[in-house]
Design a protein around this motif. Structure first.
Motif, PDB file in Angstrom:
ATOM      1  N   GLU A 216       0.981  -1.134  -0.140  1.00 52.89           N
ATOM      2  CA  GLU A 216      -0.080  -0.053  -0.074  1.00 52.89           C
ATOM      3  C   GLU A 216       0.987   1.171  -0.073  1.00 52.89           C
ATOM      4  O   GLU A 216       1.876   1.223   0.838  1.00 52.89           O
ATOM      5  N   ILE A 217       0.640   2.176  -1.050  1.00 58.21           N
ATOM      6  CA  ILE A 217       1.293   3.248  -0.942  1.00 58.21           C
ATOM      7  C   ILE A 217       0.708   4.619  -0.835  1.00 58.21           C
ATOM      8  O   ILE A 217      -0.489   4.732  -0.996  1.00 58.21           O
ATOM      9  N   GLU A 218       1.501   5.664  -0.624  1.00 57.89           N
ATOM     10  CA  GLU A 218       0.887   6.999  -0.662  1.00 57.89           C
ATOM     11  C   GLU A 218       1.482   7.746  -1.681  1.00 57.89           C
ATOM     12  O   GLU A 218       2.840   7.691  -1.986  1.00 57.89           O
ATOM     13  N   ALA A 219       0.497   8.225  -2.599  1.00 57.65           N
ATOM     14  CA  ALA A 219       1.112   9.019  -3.773  1.00 57.65           C
ATOM     15  C   ALA A 219       0.182  10.225  -4.078  1.00 57.65           C
ATOM     16  O   ALA A 219      -1.139   9.837  -4.071  1.00 57.65           O
ATOM     17  N   HIS A 220       0.918  11.309  -3.812  1.00 60.30           N
ATOM     18  CA  HIS A 220       0.144  12.737  -4.093  1.00 60.30           C
ATOM     19  C   HIS A 220       0.103  13.131  -5.482  1.00 60.30           C
ATOM     20  O   HIS A 220       1.117  12.976  -6.312  1.00 60.30           O
ATOM     21  N   GLY A 221      -1.108  13.263  -6.052  1.00 60.08           N
ATOM     22  CA  GLY A 221      -1.100  13.931  -7.574  1.00 60.08           C
ATOM     23  C   GLY A 221      -1.445  12.760  -8.672  1.00 60.08           C
ATOM     24  O   GLY A 221      -1.686  13.151  -9.667  1.00 60.08           O
ATOM     25  N   LEU A 222      -1.534  11.749  -8.218  1.00 59.86           N
ATOM     26  CA  LEU A 222      -2.010  10.650  -9.043  1.00 59.86           C
ATOM     27  C   LEU A 222      -3.602  10.469  -9.067  1.00 59.86           C
ATOM     28  O   LEU A 222      -4.169  10.274  -8.009  1.00 59.86           O
ATOM     29  N   PRO A 223      -4.242  10.635 -10.170  1.00 59.52           N
ATOM     30  CA  PRO A 223      -5.625  10.434 -10.117  1.00 59.52           C
ATOM     31  C   PRO A 223      -6.491   9.118  -9.717  1.00 59.52           C
ATOM     32  O   PRO A 223      -5.689   8.000  -9.680  1.00 59.52           O
TER      33      PRO A 223
END
Ligand SMILES: Cc1cc2nc3c(=O)[nH]c(=O)nc-3n(C[C@H](O)[C@H](O)[C@H](O)COP(=O)(O)OP(=O)(O)OC[C@H]3O[C@@H](n4cnc5c(N)ncnc54)[C@H](O)[C@@H]3O)c2cc1C
Length: 347
Positions: A216-223
């Motif tokens: 499980e990852i956190e990524a900002h800006g990916l729709p």
């Protein structure tokens, strides 16, 4: 001594779906399950897709699997007032040199599921240079929530016994079995997932187990409009959270997440992702896969009291609903099982 007609061992996806079928038919049953956070259904991606990317063909029997999938998960949602089925299109990324192959596939029966070919994928957060195919229907089923909420439901109805079955404590009688000295059942149906390799009667039913790891990852800006599919899938879970999976390993059959698994997933992710991400968690589990990649359903050739419903492999979400219906028809009405899934092909 508690008595029941059908005793289901295991309340992962397989046992849950079978129990739901028995319940719908007003059958008398109990489930025994020793919860494990490492069970496949607790860590699965839960994704389903109607075409095979290797061949660009329709997935086998998809026209039978999909209606059963919708019917079952929607009906369990209304039973529990929870959301298990998340419909979301997949965007399969490919390189321009594969464009021709996809154009051709669109004209075949698989084209029914290829909604659009995108000549230049322009999604923030993805590396440039990809073309894409939008695939529908596609999505994922929250198998962890489904087994938890259905477990609560079964528990409330006194249908679930939270105990581990000890195989040494099964006494086979002419007209049934006695289990753990406390339950008498006419028929026992084993749904232990990968745990079945310890089952004295069914361990040799064609199992070819397969360990999987997932992040499980956190990524900002990916729709979050698509499940993005490169060599891994990137599945939106909530604000800035994504599930990335999965690895396949036939050698190591433990439940431990590994650094190698993590690096493999991050490398495949890096091939498509153009922004930084942070790993939040990593999970591993064992898929109950079968040599010919088909589920195993049926009765033991030597003991008419012993049954199995297993082998959901890497496609449990898709295979489970239809196969659980067939298993219930077989148990309750003696309806013949399709030869391709009958466990007698191995025993
Ligand atoms: C990393 C990973 C990713 C995956 N991704 C997907 C995906 O994207 N899409 C998809 O369709 N599938 C996916 N799968 C596969 C999917 O998880 C399986 O097909 C499905 O969950 C199998 O369900 P099951 O009930 O057969 O087994 P399990 O989920 O393992 O459940 C078995 C249950 O039986 C219980 N049990 C076992 N032995 C005993 C005993 N002796 N006494 C009492 N209880 C017992 C266990 O505790 C467990 O609760 C994935 C699997 C993994 C590991």
């Amino acid at each position: 001594l508690k008595t029941t007609k059908y005793l289901i061992i295991g309340q992962g996806l397989a046992g849950t779906l079978l129990a739901a079928e028995l319940m719908e038919r007003n059958a008398d049953f109990l489930i025994m399950d020793a919860f494990s956070p490492h069970a496949a259904s607790q860590v699965a991606g839960g994704a389903f897709i109607p075409i095979v990317f290797r061949t660009l063909k329709k997935a086998e029997m998809i026209d039978d699997y999909l209606p059963a999938l919708f019917k079952t998960y929607i009906s369990l949602e209304s039973l529990t007032s929870e959301k298990f089925l998340h419909l979301i299109p997949s965007l399969k990324l490919f390189r321009p040199e594969e464009n021709q192959k996809w154009q051709e596939a669109k004209e075949t029966p698989a084209g029914e599921f290829i909604k659009e070919l995108v000549s230049q994928v322009n999604i923030p957060g993805l590396k440039p240079g990809f073309e894409g195919a939008v695939i529908e229907p596609s999505g994922w089923v929250d198998t962890k929530l489904l087994t938890a909420k259905m477990g609560e439901w079964f528990l409330k109805k006194n249908l679930l016994i939270q105990e581990k079955l000890d195989y040494n404590n099964i006494v086979i009688q002419n007209d049934g079995v006695v289990v753990n000295g406390s339950i008498r059942a006419e028929k026992i149906i084993f749904c232990e997932g990968a745990g079945a390799i310890h089952n004295p009667w069914f361990h040799n039913a064609g199992f070819s187990l397969n360990k999987g790891e997932i992040l499980e990852i956190e990524a900002h800006g990916l729709p979050d409009d698509y499940i993005i599919r490169g060599d891994v899938f990137v599945m939106p879970l909530g604000p800035n959270r994504f599930r990335v999976g999965a690895t396949y390993d036939r050698k190591n059959m433990d439940h431990k997440p590994t650094e190698a698994g993590k690096q493999q997933l991050l490398q495949k992710l890096d091939a498509i992702l153009g922004l930084p991400c942070k790993v939040i968690s990593q999970h591993a589990g064992i898929r109950p896969s079968i040599k010919d990649r088909k589920p195993i359903l049926g009765v033991h050739p030597g003991f008419p009291q012993l049954f199995i419903f297993n082998g959901l492999g890497s496609k449990g979400v898709l295979y489970g609903p239809l196969r659980a219906t067939e298993m219930a028809d077989f148990l309750l009405n003696g309806k013949t099982l399709p030869a391709m899934v009958n466990v007698n092909r191995y025993l």
